[in-house]
Write a protein that holds these residues in place. Structure first.
Motif, PDB file in Angstrom:
ATOM      1  N   PHE A   7      30.337  18.832  -5.093  1.00 37.74           N
ATOM      2  CA  PHE A   7      30.156  20.275  -4.903  1.00 37.74           C
ATOM      3  C   PHE A   7      29.669  20.554  -3.485  1.00 37.74           C
ATOM      4  O   PHE A   7      29.150  19.664  -2.800  1.00 37.74           O
ATOM      5  N   ALA A   9      27.082  21.751  -1.625  1.00 38.27           N
ATOM      6  CA  ALA A   9      25.657  22.072  -1.708  1.00 38.27           C
ATOM      7  C   ALA A   9      25.203  22.881  -0.500  1.00 38.27           C
ATOM      8  O   ALA A   9      25.766  22.787   0.592  1.00 38.27           O
ATOM      9  N   GLN A  82      25.382  25.532   4.203  1.00 42.88           N
ATOM     10  CA  GLN A  82      26.259  25.010   3.160  1.00 42.88           C
ATOM     11  C   GLN A  82      27.217  23.964   3.713  1.00 42.88           C
ATOM     12  O   GLN A  82      27.721  24.083   4.835  1.00 42.88           O
ATOM     13  N   GLY A 106      27.893  17.520  -9.922  1.00 41.96           N
ATOM     14  CA  GLY A 106      28.062  18.554 -10.930  1.00 41.96           C
ATOM     15  C   GLY A 106      28.501  17.911 -12.231  1.00 41.96           C
ATOM     16  O   GLY A 106      29.376  17.044 -12.249  1.00 41.96           O
ATOM     17  N   THR A 142      18.220  25.108  -7.793  1.00 42.79           N
ATOM     18  CA  THR A 142      17.820  24.013  -6.914  1.00 42.79           C
ATOM     19  C   THR A 142      17.115  22.879  -7.657  1.00 42.79           C
ATOM     20  O   THR A 142      16.611  21.958  -7.036  1.00 42.79           O
ATOM     21  N   PRO A 144      17.973  20.119 -10.367  1.00 40.20           N
ATOM     22  CA  PRO A 144      19.006  19.499 -11.197  1.00 40.20           C
ATOM     23  C   PRO A 144      18.450  18.991 -12.521  1.00 40.20           C
ATOM     24  O   PRO A 144      17.252  18.734 -12.661  1.00 40.20           O
ATOM     25  N   ASN A 229      32.470  27.565 -10.522  1.00 37.71           N
ATOM     26  CA  ASN A 229      31.163  26.917 -10.429  1.00 37.71           C
ATOM     27  C   ASN A 229      30.359  27.040 -11.713  1.00 37.71           C
ATOM     28  O   ASN A 229      29.430  26.265 -11.950  1.00 37.71           O
ATOM     29  N   TYR A 232      30.078  24.016 -14.391  1.00 38.02           N
ATOM     30  CA  TYR A 232      29.292  22.805 -14.134  1.00 38.02           C
ATOM     31  C   TYR A 232      27.847  23.181 -13.823  1.00 38.02           C
ATOM     32  O   TYR A 232      27.544  24.318 -13.473  1.00 38.02           O
ATOM     33  N   MET A 234      24.264  21.336 -11.787  1.00 38.26           N
ATOM     34  CA  MET A 234      23.840  20.229 -10.928  1.00 38.26           C
ATOM     35  C   MET A 234      22.973  19.252 -11.706  1.00 38.26           C
ATOM     36  O   MET A 234      22.048  19.654 -12.419  1.00 38.26           O
ATOM     37  N   TYR A 403      22.637  24.316  -5.691  1.00 38.21           N
ATOM     38  CA  TYR A 403      23.958  24.525  -6.304  1.00 38.21           C
ATOM     39  C   TYR A 403      24.170  26.024  -6.445  1.00 38.21           C
ATOM     40  O   TYR A 403      23.437  26.711  -7.166  1.00 38.21           O
ATOM     41  N   GLU A 404      25.162  26.548  -5.735  1.00 37.67           N
ATOM     42  CA  GLU A 404      25.431  27.983  -5.801  1.00 37.67           C
ATOM     43  C   GLU A 404      26.452  28.286  -6.890  1.00 37.67           C
ATOM     44  O   GLU A 404      27.411  27.549  -7.094  1.00 37.67           O
TER      45      GLU A 404
END
Length: 405
Positions: A7, A9, A82, A106, A142, A144, A229, A232, A234, A403-404
């Motif tokens: 991904f 990040a 990013q 992800g 942010t 995971p 996105n 998934y 993170m 992870y956006e």
């Protein structure tokens, strides 16, 4: 088969990573939080808890909007940026006593829903809803989910080889940890990792059940948007032999109306009790418990371990609940009853002793930590651990990778 994806990040500028990344917000005392926010303008604490002094007086909606504004400030000021293309990351945490290494990727909502990613803890719906709203309004996460996978020679070899390359981050923190992050960005390496994890039948959530449940809820709410996105979330994927599992010890404010003498007699129905007096006793084996009461430590050896047959009933935290906390001390809702509190097993037992000696609590119980096989067995049988059964490391730093959505 487990599906992972790279991904794009968002992460700190390399010269600021040690200043931006921070421990999880709840890990800070009020004094620490105030100090970091006052003296470190780059701390990600400014993003995840803006206007901290008024946190109790503003609505969640206003707070989430403030988070979004501050996050955009960090991006506009080039404090974070990013990645240009999707990548995986290899991440190592070295503490004073342990070293942890895993893959950041992800992981699939579909795998979560289909029980390829297995769970062992229950969740509180209001917390799941609240964090889902946070994700929906802020558009990023942010922290995971910590997920374990069976030890793999192929993945171990991949990690060992990649560690020889130059990291993108290498920094130390004020709690004396060293953090190293490598980027995995070549097509060959990315496909190799995807193939390795595709051969793994199941992954297991170690820490982050609420975060994964919130991600699923957000997916169900917003999937019509077509945002890929959302499919998934993170995760920090780490070999099951590399996690460190601590117990959560229990402290209770009263004896539920029992005298000390009567309480010990009731406990003795299910345990062989040995008075350890002032010895700082901690259990060394399963089915063994410690107790601290009125200045004395006691060893409690469970009498009925040979007759205990159920998977959940064999769990030490469940045994304590079934024999002492519920029938004797009258505790039913372990999540919400204010008469009980929990102390991570990595804390010194002296902290528990001090809390009881100062009469904040009346009695304390020490447990032997569960192991990964117990956790997997429960998850494989769709069983849920009692609240606060495990405290698992490693813990990820907020603001290191984002992870956006």
């Amino acid at each position: 088969m487990a599906k992972i994806i790279p991904f794009k990040a968002v992460r700190p500028a390399p010269d600021k990573v040690g200043l931006v990344s921070c421990r999880m917000y709840d890990d800070y005392s009020p004094a620490e939080l105030a100090a970091w926010l006052n003296f470190n303008p780059y701390s990600f604490l400014h993003v995840i808890n803006p206007a901290y002094a008024n946190a109790q007086r503003i609505t969640s909606d206003k707070r989430f909007k403030a988070v979004t504004l501050k996050y955009n400030d960090f991006k506009n000021e080039k404090i974070v940026f990013q990645e240009e293309k999707p990548v995986f990351y290899l991440y190592e945490i070295q503490t004073k006593t342990n070293s942890f290494t895993g893959i950041i990727a992800g992981t699939s909502i579909e795998d979560y829903q289909n029980d390829v990613i297995k769970k062992h803890e229950d969740t509180l719906q209001y917390r799941v809803e609240l964090f889902k709203d946070y994700l929906h309004q802020t558009g990023f996460n942010t922290e995971p989910v910590l997920i374990t996978y069976p030890d793999s020679t192929e993945i171990n070899t991949f990690i060992a080889i990649h560690k020889k390359s130059k990291p993108i981050y290498e920094f130390s923190t004020t709690n004396k940890e060293k953090h190293t992050l490598w980027k995995i960005d070549t097509e060959t390496e990315i496909n190799l990792l995807i193939d390795h994890f595709a051969s793994i039948p199941n992954l297991y959530i170690a820490d982050g059940h609420h975060r994964s449940a919130s991600a699923e809820l957000l997916y169900e709410q917003d999937k019509a948007s077509g945002n890929p996105n959302l499919n998934y979330f993170m995760s920090f994927l780490i070999a099951e032999s590399n996690v460190k599992i601590y117990e959560f010890n229990r402290v209770v404010r009263d004896l539920n109306g029992h005298t000390q003498e009567d309480f010990i007699k009731l406990v003795a129905k299910n345990f062989v009790i040995t008075d350890k007096q002032s010895e700082l006793f901690q259990p060394k084996n399963k089915y063994e418990f410690g107790m601290y009461l009125n200045g004395n430590f006691y060893a409690l050896q469970y009498k009925h371990k040979e007759s205990t047959k159920g998977i959940l009933e064999n769990l030490d935290a469940q045994i304590l609940y079934d024999t002492v906390l519920n029938p004797i001390l009258g505790l039913e809702d372990l999540r919400n009853d204010e008469r009980i509190d929990y102390l991570p097993g990595k804390q010194s037992i002296l902290h528990m002793k001090e809390m009881i000696d100062e009469e904040e609590f009346k009695v304390g119980f020490m447990l032997y930590p569960s192991d990964i096989n117990e956790i997997k067995l429960l998850a494989d049988n769709n069983l849920i651990m009692p609240p606060k059964s495990t405290y698992i490391e490693p813990k990820f730093r907020s603001g290191l990778l984002i992870y956006e959505l």
